[in-house]
Enzyme design. Structure first.
Site, mmCIF file in Angstrom:
data_model
loop_
_atom_site.group_PDB
_atom_site.id
_atom_site.type_symbol
_atom_site.label_atom_id
_atom_site.label_comp_id
_atom_site.label_asym_id
_atom_site.label_seq_id
_atom_site.Cartn_x
_atom_site.Cartn_y
_atom_site.Cartn_z
ATOM 1 N N GLY A 120 8.119 -7.596 -5.595
ATOM 2 C CA GLY A 120 6.786 -7.593 -5.542
ATOM 3 C C GLY A 120 6.495 -7.302 -7.393
ATOM 4 O O GLY A 120 6.637 -5.759 -7.322
ATOM 5 N N SER B 144 5.322 -2.271 -8.943
ATOM 6 C CA SER B 144 6.603 -2.611 -8.507
ATOM 7 C C SER B 144 6.901 -2.551 -6.702
ATOM 8 O O SER B 144 6.983 -1.071 -6.723
ATOM 9 C CB SER B 144 7.516 -3.156 -9.137
ATOM 10 O OG SER B 144 8.594 -3.422 -8.834
ATOM 11 N N ASP B 145 7.405 -3.180 -6.267
ATOM 12 C CA ASP B 145 7.657 -2.598 -5.195
ATOM 13 C C ASP B 145 9.099 -3.638 -4.072
ATOM 14 O O ASP B 145 8.957 -5.106 -4.727
ATOM 15 C CB ASP B 145 6.823 -2.600 -3.974
ATOM 16 C CG ASP B 145 7.246 -1.872 -2.127
ATOM 17 O OD1 ASP B 145 7.663 -0.719 -2.584
ATOM 18 O OD2 ASP B 145 7.639 -2.092 -1.386
ATOM 19 N N GLN B 146 9.747 -2.619 -3.681
ATOM 20 C CA GLN B 146 11.320 -3.965 -2.671
ATOM 21 C C GLN B 146 11.911 -3.720 -1.676
ATOM 22 O O GLN B 146 11.412 -2.301 -1.188
ATOM 23 C CB GLN B 146 12.327 -3.753 -3.972
ATOM 24 C CG GLN B 146 13.314 -4.567 -3.972
ATOM 25 C CD GLN B 146 14.984 -3.591 -4.815
ATOM 26 O OE1 GLN B 146 15.591 -2.761 -4.079
ATOM 27 N NE2 GLN B 146 15.500 -5.069 -5.249
#
Length: 192
Positions: free
Chosen positions: A105, A68-70
């Site tokens: 994501g 996950s990425d933000q």
């Protein structure tokens, strides 16, 4: 049940994933998280979520790996983690009285067969018209220097908002659980 791996060292993502009451491990992926030239925020977070999951696939060959990425976006500019008080102050001053979009994501990689599911979850935060004093008081109290957008929505940061808008509030903290549950169910993991 398949073993789960969270490809992250984030305590916020670990806390969120623990809400699903599934056993999991976590490991930090070593990837370059810098945006590519002219890369849009949605493309960036999806690419990084995928890379985080894929970076650990060789070491965890029989796992479902969650990446996950933000990124926070204001006026088409990506706001990253501030890391310092001064940078956090700049970010919150730029956000006051405005709406900021948070894009998260998410990737779920089956390291057995290489099948990957990806999603990008949007969530908007409408900030209050904060004074300099409110920003300073907040940053000295909560010190959210490791958070995109310079706040912790799960803490005192909620006081900075006049409204929020989106389908999954957990995406704001960095791991969209509603989308993740769909992915896990698709991969044969029953939740709940």
């Amino acid at each position: 049940m398949r073993q789960l791996l969270l490809a992250s060292s984030s305590p916020y993502r670990r806390e969120l994933l623990s809400r699903l009451q599934l056993p999991f491990e976590s490991a930090a992926p070593e990837i370059d998280e810098r945006p590519l030239p002219q890369e849009r925020a949605a493309d960036l977070v999806i690419r990084l979520a995928r890379q985080k999951a894929e970076a650990l696939a060789d070491r965890y060959a029989d796992h479902l790996i969650i990446g996950s990425d933000q990124a926070a976006v204001i006026n088409e500019q990506i706001l990253g983690k501030p890391y310092t008080f001064d940078r956090a102050t700049e970010q919150l001053k730029a956000s006051r009285g405005r709406s900021v979009e948070f894009l998260t994501g998410l990737a779920l990689l089956d390291s057995r067969n290489g099948h990957i599911q990806v999603d990008c979850v949007s969530f908007k935060v409408h900030f209050r018209n904060l004074t300099d004093e409110q920003i300073d008081r907040y940053l000295r109290s909560e010190k959210p220097f490791d958070c995109a957008g310079s706040f912790k929505a799960e803490g005192l940061g909620i006081s900075l908002f006049r409204a929020t808008e989106g389908n999954d509030a957990t995406s704001l903290i960095g791991l969209p659980l509603i989308s993740l549950v769909d992915m896990l169910n698709n991969a044969g993991v029953a939740v709940p």
